[in-house]
Structure formats: structure tokens, C-alpha cells
Design an enzyme around this catalytic site. Structure first.
Site, PDB file in Angstrom:
ATOM      1  N   GLU A 111      15.425   7.890  -6.683  1.00 17.67           N
ATOM      2  CA  GLU A 111      15.414   7.442  -5.300  1.00 17.67           C
ATOM      3  C   GLU A 111      16.582   8.079  -4.545  1.00 17.67           C
ATOM      4  O   GLU A 111      17.533   8.565  -5.152  1.00 17.67           O
ATOM      5  CB  GLU A 111      15.617   5.921  -5.254  1.00 17.67           C
ATOM      6  CG  GLU A 111      14.721   5.133  -6.159  1.00 17.67           C
ATOM      7  CD  GLU A 111      13.402   4.790  -5.495  1.00 17.67           C
ATOM      8  OE1 GLU A 111      13.372   4.777  -4.265  1.00 17.67           O
ATOM      9  OE2 GLU A 111      12.424   4.560  -6.215  1.00 17.67           O
TER      10      GLU A 111
ATOM     11  N   LYS B 211       8.885  -6.415 -10.296  1.00 19.24           N
ATOM     12  CA  LYS B 211       9.817  -6.958 -11.287  1.00 19.24           C
ATOM     13  C   LYS B 211      10.554  -8.192 -10.774  1.00 19.24           C
ATOM     14  O   LYS B 211      10.847  -9.099 -11.527  1.00 19.24           O
ATOM     15  CB  LYS B 211      10.854  -5.898 -11.666  1.00 19.24           C
ATOM     16  CG  LYS B 211      10.266  -4.761 -12.458  1.00 19.24           C
ATOM     17  CD  LYS B 211      11.357  -3.817 -12.918  1.00 19.24           C
ATOM     18  CE  LYS B 211      11.439  -2.569 -12.065  1.00 19.24           C
ATOM     19  NZ  LYS B 211      10.260  -1.748 -12.062  1.00 19.24           N
TER      20      LYS B 211
ATOM     21  N   PHE C 225       0.850  -1.202   0.000  1.00 18.51           N
ATOM     22  CA  PHE C 225       0.000   0.000   0.000  1.00 18.51           C
ATOM     23  C   PHE C 225       0.880   1.243   0.000  1.00 18.51           C
ATOM     24  O   PHE C 225       0.714   2.161   0.789  1.00 18.51           O
ATOM     25  CB  PHE C 225      -0.961  -0.028   1.187  1.00 18.51           C
ATOM     26  CG  PHE C 225      -2.273   0.655   0.900  1.00 18.51           C
ATOM     27  CD1 PHE C 225      -3.065   0.262  -0.173  1.00 18.51           C
ATOM     28  CD2 PHE C 225      -2.717   1.698   1.705  1.00 18.51           C
ATOM     29  CE1 PHE C 225      -4.275   0.891  -0.438  1.00 18.51           C
ATOM     30  CE2 PHE C 225      -3.930   2.339   1.452  1.00 18.51           C
ATOM     31  CZ  PHE C 225      -4.713   1.931   0.375  1.00 18.51           C
TER      32      PHE C 225
ATOM     33  N   LYS D 160      14.100  -5.169 -16.718  1.00 13.71           N
ATOM     34  CA  LYS D 160      12.968  -5.112 -17.659  1.00 13.71           C
ATOM     35  C   LYS D 160      13.276  -5.919 -18.922  1.00 13.71           C
ATOM     36  O   LYS D 160      12.398  -6.589 -19.473  1.00 13.71           O
ATOM     37  CB  LYS D 160      12.634  -3.665 -17.988  1.00 13.71           C
ATOM     38  CG  LYS D 160      12.038  -2.933 -16.780  1.00 13.71           C
ATOM     39  CD  LYS D 160      11.950  -1.449 -17.028  1.00 13.71           C
ATOM     40  CE  LYS D 160      11.466  -0.723 -15.778  1.00 13.71           C
ATOM     41  NZ  LYS D 160      11.655   0.732 -15.865  1.00 13.71           N
TER      42      LYS D 160
ATOM     43  N   THR E 218       3.985  -4.906  -3.756  1.00 17.77           N
ATOM     44  CA  THR E 218       4.981  -4.599  -2.727  1.00 17.77           C
ATOM     45  C   THR E 218       6.288  -4.181  -3.412  1.00 17.77           C
ATOM     46  O   THR E 218       6.450  -4.383  -4.608  1.00 17.77           O
ATOM     47  CB  THR E 218       5.230  -5.827  -1.820  1.00 17.77           C
ATOM     48  OG1 THR E 218       5.763  -6.878  -2.628  1.00 17.77           O
ATOM     49  CG2 THR E 218       3.957  -6.300  -1.141  1.00 17.77           C
TER      50      THR E 218
ATOM     51  N   VAL F  12       6.824  -3.608 -16.414  1.00 17.00           N
ATOM     52  CA  VAL F  12       7.703  -3.086 -17.463  1.00 17.00           C
ATOM     53  C   VAL F  12       7.126  -1.803 -18.049  1.00 17.00           C
ATOM     54  O   VAL F  12       6.026  -1.806 -18.600  1.00 17.00           O
ATOM     55  CB  VAL F  12       7.899  -4.129 -18.596  1.00 17.00           C
ATOM     56  CG1 VAL F  12       8.861  -3.596 -19.648  1.00 17.00           C
ATOM     57  CG2 VAL F  12       8.412  -5.433 -18.026  1.00 17.00           C
TER      58      VAL F  12
END
Lengths: 162, 328
Positions: free
Chosen positions: B196, B111, B8, B211, B82, B138
Site C-alpha cells: 500500500e 479482518k 465494490f 490474522k 468493505t 486469513v
């Protein structure tokens, strides 16, 4: 090359066929008829690509079919590929890198432009390799990749034409 | 159609919000995050849960675990969103396996599990006559899996290549257009939330490589791992290199490439003409498939974002419902 051929049917084909016989590739044919000319011959200008060492064979074949060659302008290394090299190019002997490409005989470094960075920063250089065929460019690129791996240089390659 | 959502964060919340707003015939019966969970088999009050999550950081009761949700909630499809673990795929991998083994279809944006264990997961899904869909894993919103699998069915795919990472694309766009240094562009990407705190995954090309592994294994039937990808990131590209490329109306982009014939996967910065189809701006993704019948087909779109990723998840959910003859 510029050729002189007889002004009669079938002669142009006779002049072009030897090109394919030796594995060449015709890029363009300029065939102009001068209405005022009294001559019984025609001048034809053809641009072509030939495999290495096939020019003499072509000359002989043309002679046999009664075509005379007026002029040959030879230009080598028409295929180009530009890459960007990043790293300590000067400290890893850039002239050695260039020499090793030039030393192959089938490819050479055509252009090299460089931006000198601040001290201790990596240098970027754009390098254009020229060669006669896609195969030779591929061989030269393989060599450049080897050299770069040895010297810790990053190569940025073009996307197209892999 | 009843769904349970595990995870979430940004994607899970975006998905819940959209399902709540749009009348898609989808009912959320359970939601679980890393610390808590909530179940209501008649349908959850999404607004309340979103509110709770905002205020407390929890979506529900700390006693309700993902395992409890998987076991006791009433759901047709598990939506597994998640965070990705590229090394082990856990804990998502276990959740997915468990749901599939119970005959529940799974839609995931994750992924890790798909890159690591696709063939195994597919086997479990087939044995239990349910679906495993992963469009969101992807290129975010771009329906690349669907396009390659269904839209281009019957074609031989010769090559797949393109921009698979929005963070790198943003950094390179800014370095090229505004002559920013790599560090400046990275800092800007972070401030805008495009990168990030630890951007390693993106800038080293690992995200793009995962990917490629997913596309190779799922669409092309290869058996590749991350180790099989030849990876070069963008962290060693100085802005000088972009200026040199710019002199010839060219630029540099991080390109992921699958050479189908030679089964080669490669991620590397490449030189492209500025007007090349794949030279997209900012965080966009763009992928070209070279095929025998359709020629080149290029898809361009948003590669990340909460609503964008939810779009792909919803499309997978509706696909599953369609395939089941709208039984749900």
C-alpha cells in the site's frame, strides 16, 4: 570415553547401565572385537552426554562394576543456537554483551561474525551461543533478550527449536 | 442462492466477475460501495455495473445506501467486503450484526470485525440460526479456516506458525535473493501493487498479528486482542542481516506463531533454512499446523489478490448452501 571391559556375556550392559544411572544419554557405542586378540578384555568406545558434574559419579560406578576407563575426551557445549543481532552493537559495547553470556558459566559465545555498515547505519552480527543443554541455551537466550532490550538491539531468532 | 455484496473494490469486483462467468447458481441481487448502490431482486446485470464503476467510480445510484440494501434487497447471504478498520471494525461490524440479527448468513473478507468481536457475532448468528464465514480474512486463497476447523477436526492443534503477510515476504525475498536494500525492495513492492501507499500495517507486522488473533479466537477459542500479540516488524532488518543468514544457507522471514499450550501469539522476523517448507517466494503465504494426529500439515498459496480472495468467498458461500441442504 574409551572403556576396557571383560569379554563375557552381560559385561557391555554392565558398562552402559551406570551412564543412565547418573542421568546420562548415550549417543553412540563402538564395540569392536579383534579376532586376533588373545586378550580376555574388549575395548568399547562410547560417546555420551552427561549432566554437569556427573562425570565423577560415573567414573566411580564404572570402577565398582569392574570396568576400567582407558581414556576420557571431554567436549563441552555441544548445543548451539545462532541468532542475528541488529542495532548499534559497537556503541552499546558488544564486548560487554559477549562477556555477560560468557560470565554465566553455563553458556558461551562461540562465534561472532559481523558486517560493518555505512556510518550511522545499524550493524548486523551473527552470534552463536553454545551450551550443554537445551535448558541452558534457553536461559542464555532469555539473558540475551534482556540485554538486547536494555540496549535497544533487535534479535532475529531461529524458527526451529523454540 | 441470492447474495448482496457490500464493498465494490478489488475483491468485490473480482467476486462479481467470477459469479457472472461461472455457473455456480449464485445470483447477485444488490451491490453497494461507499458512495452508491444498486438493487434488482431478479439479479443484477453485472457487466453493466462493472462498466459503470470503471467509468464513474460508482456502482449505482447515490441514493441507495448500504442500510437500504440490507433492509430492502432480497438476499440469502450478505457478502461483506468493505475495507478493514482494525481499530473499530466499522462500518462493517454494524452491517454484519444487522444481517445476522435478521437471520441472514454473512460471508466476509474483513479482518476487523472478526478480530474484534468474533464471539459476539457468533452468538448473534447462532441465536438467529445462520452462518458467519470468513475464510477470505486469513491468507487469501488458502483455505486455512476450513482446513483447521473441518479438515483437521479431532486433532489437538499444538502450534500454528507461518508466513501470513505477502508484502513482507516479497520484500524479504528480494532483499535475500537480489541483495536489495529494504527501501529498494519496498519501493519495488509498491510499484508492483504488492504494498500500500502507507505500508505500515504490513511491514510492522500488524496485518500478520490480526490474522493470528482471528485464528486464535475462532479456531482455538481464545479471547485475544491485538495488544496480546508480541509484534516485531521487518522495517529494521538491513540487507546485511540477510547476507549473514545466507552464509549458512539460511534466510529471514516474518513468521507469525501461535503457541497453543502457552496461549502466546508472536509475530517476528526469524531465521530459517533456505530449504525450509515455509520459505516461500514472493507474495506467497505458507502456514503449518502442528497437530497430534496428523503431524505437521502445511498449506501454501496466494495470500492476496482479487480472484484469489474471491475463491475463498465463493467456497464459503457454497459451504453455507451445502449446510442448508441446498435450499437456496
Amino acid at each position: 570415553m574409551k572403556l576396557e571391559i571383560k569379554d563375557s556375556p552381560g559385561q557391555l550392559v554392565a558398562a552402559l547401565k551406570p551412564v543412565s544411572d547418573v542421568g546420562g544419554n548415550i549417543k553412540s557405542v563402538i564395540h569392536e572385537r579383534d579376532p586376533l586378540s588373545e586378550s580376555k578384555t574388549l575395548d568399547v568406545e562410547i560417546t555420551l552426554e552427561l549432566p554437569e558434574g556427573k562425570l565423577d559419579d560415573l567414573k566411580n560406578l564404572l570402577k565398582k562394576s569392574g570396568v576400567s576407563i582407558l581414556r576420557i575426551g571431554e567436549e563441552r557445549f555441544l548445543i548451539r543456537k545462532s541468532v542475528i543481532l541488529i542495532g548499534h552493537l559497537i556503541h552499546t559495547d558488544l564486548s560487554d554483551t559477549v562477556d555477560r553470556i560468557d560470565g554465566t558459566g553455563f553458556a558461551e559465545v562461540g562465534e561472532l561474525s559481523m558486517i560493518m555498515p555505512a556510518v550511522n547505519e545499524p550493524t548486523s552480527a551473527k552470534l552463536t551461543i553454545k551450551s550443554d543443554s537445551i535448558e541452558d541455551i534457553t536461559r542464555a537466550m532469555d539473558l540475551l533478550r534482556d540485554i538486547s532490550r536494555q540496549k535497544g538491539i533487535l534479535i532475529v531468532e531461529p524458527l526451529e527449536g523454540i | 442462492m441470492k447474495i448482496a455484496i457490500l464493498g465494490f473494490g478489488s475483491v468485490g469486483k473480482g467476486l462479481a466477475r467470477i459469479i457472472n462467468e461461472k455457473n455456480l447458481g449464485i445470483i447477485i441481487t444488490a451491490v453497494g460501495d461507499s458512495k452508491s448502490g444498486i438493487i434488482d431482486n431478479k439479479g443484477l446485470d453485472i457487466c453493466k455495473i462493472l462498466d459503470n464503476k470503471e467509468k464513474t467510480g460508482l456502482c449505482g445510484d447515490m441514493k441507495i445506501t448500504p442500510e437500504l440494501i440490507l433492509n430492502s434487497a432480497d438476499y440469502d447471504v450478505l457478502v461483506e467486503v468493505t475495507p478493514t478498520n482494525a481499530d473499530t471494525g466499522q462500518p462493517a461490524l454494524e452491517y454484519i450484526k444487522y444481517a445476522l440479527s435478521k437471520g441472514k448468513s454473512v460471508v466476509t473478507s474483513n479482518k476487523g470485525p472478526i478480530a474484534l468481536e468474533y464471539s459476539n457475532l457468533l452468538k448473534i448468528a447462532e441465536e438467529n440460526k445462520c452462518f458467519l464465514r470468513f475464510e477470505a480474512a486469513v491468507c487469501g486463497a488458502i483455505p486455512i479456516i476450513h482446513a483447521l476447523e473441518h479438515g483437521l477436526a479431532g486433532n489437538n492443534i499444538k502450534r500454528i506458525y507461518g508466513v501470513f503477510n505477502g508484502t513482507c515476504n516479497y520484500i524479504l525475498t528480494r532483499m535475500s535473493d537480489e541483495k536489495l536494500t529494504y527501501q529498494q525492495a519496498l519501493l519495488e513492492a509498491r510499484e508492483l501493487g504488492y504494498a500500500e501507499a502507507d505500508p505500515t500495517y504490513d511491514i510492522k507486522g500488524i496485518d500478520a498479528a490480526i490474522k493470528l488473533v482471528i485464528l486464535a479466537n475462532t479456531i482455538l477459542g481464545f479471547h485475544k486482542t491485538l495488544d496480546d500479540v508480541d509484534i516485531t516488524g521487518i522495517d529494521n532488518i538491513p540487507s546485511d542481516a540477510l547476507q549473514l543468514a545466507g552464509e549458512d544457507e539460511k534466510t529471514i522471514r516474518l513468521i507469525g506463531e501461535i503457541d497453543v499450550e502457552n496461549e502466546k501469539l508472536r509475530v517476528s522476523p526469524r531465521i530459517l533454512l533456505k530449504n525450509h517448507t515455509l520459505v516461500v517466494q514472493d507474495t506467497l503465504n505458507a502456514v503449518t499446523a502442528e497437530t497430534d494426529l496428523a503431524g505437521n500439515v502445511t498449506l501454501i498459496g496466494k495470500g492476496a489478490g482479487s480472484v484469489e480472495t474471491a475463491s475463498s468467498i465463493i467456497s464459503d458461500l457454497l459451504f453455507i448452501r451445502e449446510c442448508n441442504g441446498r435450499r437456496y
